[in-house]
Design a protein around this motif. Structure first.
Motif, PDB file in Angstrom:
ATOM      1  N   ARG A  85      41.363  37.541  36.070  1.00  0.00           N
ATOM      2  CA  ARG A  85      40.680  37.668  37.355  1.00  0.00           C
ATOM      3  C   ARG A  85      39.379  36.872  37.399  1.00  0.00           C
ATOM      4  O   ARG A  85      39.064  36.247  38.421  1.00  0.00           O
ATOM      5  N   ASP A 134      42.974  41.787  31.711  1.00  0.00           N
ATOM      6  CA  ASP A 134      42.733  42.008  33.132  1.00  0.00           C
ATOM      7  C   ASP A 134      41.483  41.260  33.586  1.00  0.00           C
ATOM      8  O   ASP A 134      41.470  40.631  34.649  1.00  0.00           O
ATOM      9  N   TYR A 135      40.426  41.318  32.773  1.00  0.00           N
ATOM     10  CA  TYR A 135      39.207  40.598  33.140  1.00  0.00           C
ATOM     11  C   TYR A 135      39.441  39.089  33.122  1.00  0.00           C
ATOM     12  O   TYR A 135      39.025  38.372  34.036  1.00  0.00           O
ATOM     13  N   MET A 174      37.169  47.389  31.872  1.00  0.00           N
ATOM     14  CA  MET A 174      38.316  46.520  32.102  1.00  0.00           C
ATOM     15  C   MET A 174      38.892  46.100  30.758  1.00  0.00           C
ATOM     16  O   MET A 174      38.164  46.000  29.771  1.00  0.00           O
ATOM     17  N   THR A 175      40.187  45.838  30.722  1.00  0.00           N
ATOM     18  CA  THR A 175      40.802  45.314  29.511  1.00  0.00           C
ATOM     19  C   THR A 175      40.527  43.823  29.396  1.00  0.00           C
ATOM     20  O   THR A 175      40.145  43.161  30.380  1.00  0.00           O
ATOM     21  N   HIS A 225      38.688  46.465  39.638  1.00  0.00           N
ATOM     22  CA  HIS A 225      38.472  45.030  39.361  1.00  0.00           C
ATOM     23  C   HIS A 225      37.646  44.379  40.464  1.00  0.00           C
ATOM     24  O   HIS A 225      36.894  43.438  40.206  1.00  0.00           O
TER      25      HIS A 225
END
Length: 445
Positions: free
Chosen positions: A182, A178-179, A174-175, A367
């Protein structure tokens, strides 16, 4: 199961069980297990030692080491000492407010620095406050238990807070952005739910003395004890600037440049150490966490040997063959991840489980799998006092603090004292992990 699979899995499982049973020898146990795995892998024709070492995710180790050095720089600024003192003032020496404020403070601190550094900085201040307040065994057990769980949740909230998230970042699962968008809301929801259940169902503050005069004296005493604590701005400014630049790079640098998170960490932490001058040089020479590096390096070698046998692929296929919907397969995987982490601790569990998670992510939204896994590992590391490395440290620091209740009896903080908070925390965080994964699957349809 073939002979190489059985032999190498037995070495991995035996090393993980033994390091969990004898944590004081965990580095020797795991490094010995890695040597045996290399020998068995070579003799059984699975892979040579050179091939296994070539498969070690060195970028993850670079991130871990450089972030550890940056954490030590932040610790030297005394900014988190000031945060602990501010938390004391904000709590007003009220028992439940102390519980809430210090849990939130540990969540924030652990999202930036590792859990061990956070505890070393904040827990002595909390111990001093408890001595002045007058307290009970049940309250201290729940308070310290929730502080540890808040550390785990804070570490899971950001990609740089703890090893499982760092592993996701380093491996490119994951980038950073993005992490963060979320996982941070999910961990905050878990912390809020936990505090609400404790407030209205557990009520650990019941029976703890509450005297307005005593509270005022406690606040005044704490202010006097920490009057000389000053933030070193000469260290704080370059350290904060380096961290801000690293976060900006993780968020905005295009992937086409090929500048990975490990290089960003290397450059950012290096710049911060250079700007710290003498302290930076001393930390570069003596501040490396060799224990963590050896432990994880050995763990990666054993996992690589097992992966070479194809065992993880067979486990993934077995999960796929379960006669249930893919969403329920993911739920089964997350529950098993939480339980295994409770036994083996976060680092070993995440390193092994990520191999199976990658197979699930090929069929399901990534994700949903990866953040769900990080939350489940967080749940498992909150189950027992021994499931996270911060647990034994909190126990040792509490024993040294020599706390006593209002009747003069010594206060303990051991395995069974933590267990009620651990069971409740595991249940809530695991439920949040499952709910997040299912909602992510539903939104992706």
């Amino acid at each position: 199961m073939t002979t190489p699979q059985a032999a190498l899995f037995a070495i991995l499982l035996g090393a993980l069980l033994l390091q969990a049973l004898v944590p004081s020898r965990r580095v020797l146990v795991v490094t010995g297990g890695a040597a045996l795995a290399c020998l068995a892998s070579t003799l059984l024709g699975v892979a040579t030692t050179q091939r296994l070492l070539a498969e070690v995710p060195w970028d993850v180790l670079v991130i871990l080491v450089t972030l550890g050095l940056l954490s030590q720089l932040f610790a030297a600024t005394r900014v988190f000492d000031q945060l602990a003192v501010a938390a004391t003032r904000l709590s007003g020496a009220d028992p439940f407010r102390v519980l809430v404020v210090f849990s939130v403070a540990m969540f924030v601190v652990s999202s930036i620095v590792n859990n061990l550094t956070a505890l070393v900085l904040v827990l002595p201040v909390l111990h001093a406050l408890l001595k002045l307040m007058g307290t009970r065994q049940r309250y201290v057990s729940w308070l310290l238990g929730l502080v540890l769980v808040a550390c785990n949740l804070g570490g899971a909230a950001t990609p740089i807070g703890d090893f499982p998230a760092i592993l996701l970042l380093g491996r490119g699962s994951m980038t950073f952005g993005d992490y963060l968008v979320r996982a941070a809301p999910a961990t905050l929801c878990a912390l809020a739910a936990l505090l609400l259940v404790v407030r209205f169902a557990v009520r650990p503050a019941a029976g703890v003395p509450r005297d307005p005069v005593s509270a005022r004296l406690t606040r005044a005493s704490m202010a006097a004890l920490h009057r000389r604590v000053r933030v070193d701005r000469r260290l704080l400014v370059p350290s904060a600037a380096a961290l801000a630049a690293m976060v900006a790079a993780w968020l905005f640098l295009p992937a086409e440049l090929g500048v990975g998170p490990e290089l960003v960490c290397w450059l950012g932490a290096g710049a911060a150490l250079i700007m710290a001058r003498r302290l930076g040089e001393r930390l570069a020479r003596t501040g490396l966490d060799i224990e963590a590096v050896l432990f994880l390096l050995s763990l990666f070698v054993m996992v690589a040997a097992v992966r070479r046998t194809g065992l993880f692929e067979e486990v993934s296929r077995s999960l796929e063959r379960l006669p249930i919907a893919p969403s329920l397969q993911l739920v089964v995987f997350l529950v098993l991840a939480g339980l295994l982490t409770g036994v083996f601790s976060a680092g070993p569990s995440m390193a092994a489980l990520l191999e199976v998670a990658e197979s699930l992510a090929a069929r399901l939204p990534g994700h949903a799998v990866y953040v769900g896994l990080a939350l489940s590992v967080c749940a498992g590391s909150s189950l027992f006092l021994t499931a996270a490395t911060s647990g034994p440290l909190a126990q040792a620091l509490t024993e040294r603090a020599n706390l006593r209740d209002v009747d003069g009896r010594p206060i303990r903080f051991g395995f069974f004292d933590f267990l009620p908070a651990g069971l409740l925390s595991f249940s809530i965080i695991q439920a949040v992990a499952i709910a997040y994964a299912l909602l992510a699957l539903w939104a992706a349809r």
